[in-house]
Design a protein around this motif. Sequence first.
Motif, short mmCIF file in Angstrom:
data_model
loop_
_atom_site.label_atom_id
_atom_site.label_comp_id
_atom_site.label_asym_id
_atom_site.label_seq_id
_atom_site.Cartn_x
_atom_site.Cartn_y
_atom_site.Cartn_z
N GLN A 25 47.38 93.43 69.43
CA GLN A 25 46.14 93.52 69.00
C GLN A 25 46.00 92.95 67.54
O GLN A 25 44.98 92.30 67.27
CB GLN A 25 45.62 94.93 68.88
CG GLN A 25 44.30 95.12 68.44
CD GLN A 25 43.78 96.50 68.91
OE1 GLN A 25 42.86 96.63 69.82
NE2 GLN A 25 43.87 97.64 68.26
N TYR A 54 43.43 90.25 66.40
CA TYR A 54 42.24 90.16 65.83
C TYR A 54 42.46 90.51 64.54
O TYR A 54 42.25 91.40 63.70
CB TYR A 54 41.67 91.46 66.25
CG TYR A 54 40.90 91.43 67.54
CD1 TYR A 54 39.83 91.03 68.11
CD2 TYR A 54 41.68 92.03 68.59
CE1 TYR A 54 39.16 90.95 69.19
CE2 TYR A 54 41.35 92.12 70.00
CZ TYR A 54 39.89 91.68 70.33
OH TYR A 54 39.36 91.41 71.37
N SER A 105 35.74 94.12 63.69
CA SER A 105 34.99 93.00 64.24
C SER A 105 35.55 92.66 65.24
O SER A 105 36.92 92.77 65.48
CB SER A 105 34.96 92.04 63.19
OG SER A 105 34.46 90.76 63.59
N ASN A 106 34.88 92.14 66.34
CA ASN A 106 35.67 91.54 67.56
C ASN A 106 35.75 90.07 67.26
O ASN A 106 36.14 89.18 68.46
CB ASN A 106 34.64 91.78 68.81
CG ASN A 106 34.45 93.14 69.15
OD1 ASN A 106 35.51 93.80 69.27
ND2 ASN A 106 33.35 93.42 69.61
N THR A 107 35.69 89.51 66.32
CA THR A 107 36.08 88.11 66.05
C THR A 107 37.58 87.80 66.21
O THR A 107 38.28 88.58 65.51
CB THR A 107 35.76 87.72 64.60
OG1 THR A 107 34.32 87.94 64.42
CG2 THR A 107 36.09 86.15 64.32
N TYR A 108 38.05 86.79 67.01
CA TYR A 108 39.35 86.66 67.41
C TYR A 108 39.96 85.77 65.72
O TYR A 108 39.46 85.26 65.10
CB TYR A 108 39.49 85.69 68.24
CG TYR A 108 39.14 86.29 69.77
CD1 TYR A 108 39.64 87.48 70.04
CD2 TYR A 108 38.31 85.76 70.59
CE1 TYR A 108 39.34 87.94 71.24
CE2 TYR A 108 38.15 86.08 71.80
CZ TYR A 108 38.47 87.24 72.20
OH TYR A 108 38.22 87.94 73.42
N LEU A 137 38.46 98.41 65.69
CA LEU A 137 38.23 96.97 65.33
C LEU A 137 36.88 96.92 64.49
O LEU A 137 35.88 97.84 64.59
CB LEU A 137 38.01 96.21 66.61
CG LEU A 137 39.10 96.15 67.51
CD1 LEU A 137 38.64 94.99 68.62
CD2 LEU A 137 40.32 95.25 66.69
N ASN A 192 40.81 92.14 61.14
CA ASN A 192 40.07 92.98 61.73
C ASN A 192 40.35 94.25 62.58
O ASN A 192 39.44 95.04 63.39
CB ASN A 192 39.01 92.22 62.76
CG ASN A 192 38.26 91.09 62.02
OD1 ASN A 192 37.93 91.03 61.03
ND2 ASN A 192 38.45 89.79 62.89
#
Length: 291
Positions: free
Chosen positions: A101, A105, A123-126, A121, A108
């Motif tokens: 994870q 991420y 943010s879901n930004t990779y 998280l 994040n």
Amino acid sequence: MRNLRILITTALVITLSSLGVSAASAADRVATNCTSASHAQAQAPAARAVAAPVTVWLAGDSTMANPSSGRCPVGWGSQFDALFTSDVTVKNQAVGGRSIQTWLYEGNVSSTKGSDGECRLTSNTYSSRWQAMLNSSTGMKAGDYLFIQFGINDSSSTCPRHVGPARYQQLMTMMAQAALARGAHPVLLTPVAAITCSGGTATKNRGFVGETFAAGSATRAPVIDLQTLSVSLYNSLRFCPNNGDYGGSGPLGTFFCNDHTHFDTYGAQRVAGLVAGDVRRQNLPLAAYLT
């Protein structure tokens, strides 16, 4: 006059026969040449397919990562490229200290858990590394491979590294599906074992094995059971029992760093060889590129 007609007719027959033989011979030569050309054309695509450049992408933790400095640690991924022909490029994006994870991420993942027991998280930004792999122009392409190996840092009880079994399986499945969507081939690996002994026998000490196989079943991706392979290797090298002093000398010191988990160069080479050997054993198409 009659004799003259006979002579002319005979001459014509001889001439036409001669032309017929020449034409047949020419036809035979053309047919042979065409057959040879067709055969060569039929063989050419297969030859080109074998030689087509392939990129092998690696996603994982420090046991796979390139060394940052010094002799230790050296991840097995840094030694993988040497096992292939020049048609293969290995892009090692493994990073020390990451769970699946935090690798996906980066920055994040918070330090607190949600009601589901998973790290929240923000943010879901990779991460930039995963975005680079997903890039349609410069990332994974059809025919490439993605090797995924986590499960060591994920077992932490605290965030941000903690990942539960269900979440681990979900994220590994997602990564494999992303590779498949781009025409690439995911290969999933169970985490490589550290060296622990029960008397004179090396023992398994990693989790997330069942989850890795489940993700493989869900995506029809091959699974390399690196934990089992590595423990078998440790036993064949008679690493147990030991006094726990690795110190950079002796069989253990040549293989492991002094933390009993990470590898020196020799150990990384042997583990990379285990992975390559299972690629060959499972008859994956990538095996055609092994030296």
